[in-house]
Design a protein around this motif. Structure first.
Motif, mmCIF file in Angstrom:
data_model
loop_
_atom_site.group_PDB
_atom_site.id
_atom_site.type_symbol
_atom_site.label_atom_id
_atom_site.label_comp_id
_atom_site.label_asym_id
_atom_site.label_seq_id
_atom_site.Cartn_x
_atom_site.Cartn_y
_atom_site.Cartn_z
ATOM 1 N N GLY A 161 12.852 -3.596 6.356
ATOM 2 C CA GLY A 161 13.693 -3.991 5.235
ATOM 3 C C GLY A 161 12.899 -4.355 3.995
ATOM 4 N N THR A 162 11.582 -4.459 4.123
ATOM 5 C CA THR A 162 10.703 -4.712 2.978
ATOM 6 C C THR A 162 10.412 -3.395 2.278
ATOM 7 O OG1 THR A 162 9.639 -6.655 3.958
ATOM 8 C CG2 THR A 162 8.403 -5.472 2.268
ATOM 9 N N MET A 163 10.582 -3.373 0.960
ATOM 10 C CA MET A 163 10.248 -2.167 0.200
ATOM 11 C C MET A 163 8.747 -2.114 -0.045
ATOM 12 S SD MET A 163 11.420 -0.849 -3.602
ATOM 13 C CE MET A 163 12.856 0.049 -3.028
ATOM 14 N N LEU A 164 8.176 -0.933 0.111
ATOM 15 C CA LEU A 164 6.761 -0.728 -0.168
ATOM 16 C C LEU A 164 6.608 -0.078 -1.538
ATOM 17 C CD1 LEU A 164 3.790 -0.788 0.722
ATOM 18 C CD2 LEU A 164 4.138 1.523 1.650
ATOM 19 N N GLN A 165 5.855 -0.739 -2.388
ATOM 20 C CA GLN A 165 5.501 -0.184 -3.698
ATOM 21 C C GLN A 165 4.070 0.313 -3.623
ATOM 22 O OE1 GLN A 165 6.049 -2.819 -7.097
ATOM 23 N NE2 GLN A 165 4.149 -2.050 -7.996
ATOM 24 N N VAL A 166 3.869 1.586 -3.889
ATOM 25 C CA VAL A 166 2.541 2.195 -3.864
ATOM 26 C C VAL A 166 2.068 2.374 -5.291
ATOM 27 C CG1 VAL A 166 1.237 4.279 -3.309
ATOM 28 C CG2 VAL A 166 2.879 3.360 -1.663
ATOM 29 N N ASP A 167 0.959 1.731 -5.631
ATOM 30 C CA ASP A 167 0.338 1.929 -6.941
ATOM 31 C C ASP A 167 -0.720 3.008 -6.774
ATOM 32 O OD1 ASP A 167 -0.701 1.806 -9.455
ATOM 33 O OD2 ASP A 167 -1.175 -0.325 -9.437
ATOM 34 N N LEU A 168 -0.398 4.211 -7.218
ATOM 35 C CA LEU A 168 -1.275 5.363 -7.014
ATOM 36 C C LEU A 168 -2.402 5.334 -8.038
ATOM 37 C CD1 LEU A 168 -1.817 7.980 -5.473
ATOM 38 C CD2 LEU A 168 -0.297 9.157 -7.086
ATOM 39 N N LYS A 169 -3.612 5.037 -7.573
ATOM 40 C CA LYS A 169 -4.778 4.932 -8.443
ATOM 41 C C LYS A 169 -5.457 6.296 -8.562
ATOM 42 C CE LYS A 169 -4.651 0.399 -8.988
ATOM 43 N NZ LYS A 169 -4.421 -0.241 -10.284
ATOM 44 N N LEU A 170 -4.794 7.195 -9.260
ATOM 45 C CA LEU A 170 -5.337 8.540 -9.440
ATOM 46 C C LEU A 170 -4.884 9.049 -10.797
ATOM 47 C CD1 LEU A 170 -6.853 10.954 -8.073
ATOM 48 C CD2 LEU A 170 -4.592 11.793 -7.398
ATOM 49 N N ASN A 171 -5.821 9.208 -11.721
ATOM 50 C CA ASN A 171 -5.465 9.680 -13.055
ATOM 51 C C ASN A 171 -5.709 11.169 -13.259
ATOM 52 O OD1 ASN A 171 -4.440 7.280 -14.050
ATOM 53 N ND2 ASN A 171 -6.391 6.579 -14.865
ATOM 54 N N ARG A 172 -6.667 11.734 -12.541
ATOM 55 C CA ARG A 172 -6.839 13.177 -12.676
ATOM 56 C C ARG A 172 -5.705 13.880 -11.930
ATOM 57 N NH1 ARG A 172 -10.959 11.828 -9.024
ATOM 58 N NH2 ARG A 172 -10.858 12.886 -6.995
#
Length: 306
Positions: free
Chosen positions: A117-128
């Motif tokens: 029930g916990t939402m997972l927020q993924v901070d995608l550390k990829l700029n290229r």
């Protein structure tokens, strides 16, 4: 679950001004006893029933996904070098210097969060630009979470390639307000209204602050029209509000929610939260979720709201 845990679970998802708000545990930090982004920190959040937690995700040289904030390992871990240049196997023996906990991989985090029930927020550390293989790997890894996940990034060119997961856009590379900010690669110029923004409109003397900001919001929306949420730094949200533009309300008209980052212990919590709620923020990403929830509850009590 004890009374304290039950209070925290409810306090992290309060109703404020008639809307449900959410506190998100930045880097899966809850009590602070565990290393940020570690599997132990994630499990602590899940066991406490937090509504949302965030982890930073980076790709290894062999396209595995590890949860770690920095691009290099030296500052917080026993390892050295760039994560992007190392294979996943070499990261297995690396631990956080302060706690001795191992680095977490995304598949382990997903397993810990799935069904909770916990939402997972993924901070995608990829700029290229992200490769098709990495798109497939990321979307496959997140599939067990269904719709209970969101992937955020400052790179619209990568968000546009994701179709199987909800996405959130962080416009920092294109528009932001940071008091005392030094020159950075992007954006390079400061506009007439104090925002760092390379758009010609930012320096147009015949454009009001409101017209400028509304036009830029439209332009940025066009970069990632599928975004369900924007993740915007607190300084930018509050500066816009000072100029009469409530970013959360502007985005709501486009069917988009607003998350603000990152509320820290040094911030005047109660006053800052009041300003963020008034600006239409739905989610506050914070290093101090317990203290932030308590400050929100205190503000509601002070206002006579049960």
């Amino acid at each position: 679950m004890g009374a304290d845990d039950e209070w925290l679970r409810e306090a992290l998802a309060p109703a404020v001004l008639g809307r449900r708000r959410v506190f998100c545990c930045h880097s899966a930090t809850l009590s602070g006893k565990h290393a940020p982004n570690s599997l132990a920190a994630v499990r602590e959040c899940v066991e406490a029933g937090v509504p949302r937690l965030e982890v930073d995700v980076r790709f290894t040289a062999d396209d595995r996904m590890v949860c770690y904030h920095d691009g290099t390992l030296e500052r917080h871990s026993t390892g050295a070098g760039s994560i992007a240049e190392l294979p996943a196997l070499s990261l297995r023996a690396i631990t956080y210097r302060k706690t001795g906990e191992p680095l977490a991989f995304l598949d382990e985090v997903v397993e810990a969060v799935a069904g909770s029930g916990t939402m997972l927020q993924v901070d995608l550390k990829l700029n290229r630009p992200i490769s098709p293989a990495r798109v497939h790997a990321l979307e496959t890894a997140l599939r067990p979470l269904g719709a209970n996940v969101i992937v955020g990034s400052q790179s619209p060119w990568n968000l546009r390639k994701l179709s199987a997961v909800p996405v959130a856009f962080d416009p920092t590379l294109f528009l932001n307000y940071t008091a005392g900010r030094r020159q950075a690669p992007y954006p390079r110029q400061r506009g007439l209204h104090g925002f760092w923004d390379d758009s010609p409109l930012a320096r147009n003397p015949y454009t009001s602050a409101r017209d400028y900001l509304e036009a830029r919001i439209d332009e940025l929306h066009g970069m990632v029209p599928a975004a369900r949420e924007w993740m915007v730094d607190i300084g930018t949200v509050l500066r816009m509000a000072e100029l009469g533009v409530l970013l959360g309300e502007e985005l709501a008209q486009r069917g988009i929610e607003l998350a603000a980052w990152t509320l820290k212990a040094r911030d005047p919590l109660e006053a800052t939260l009041a300003r963020l709620w008034a600006a239409g923020v739905t989610t506050v990403i914070t290093d101090v979720p317990g203290a932030a929830a308590a400050a929100c509850a205190a503000g509601r009590a002070r206002a006579g709201v049960s």
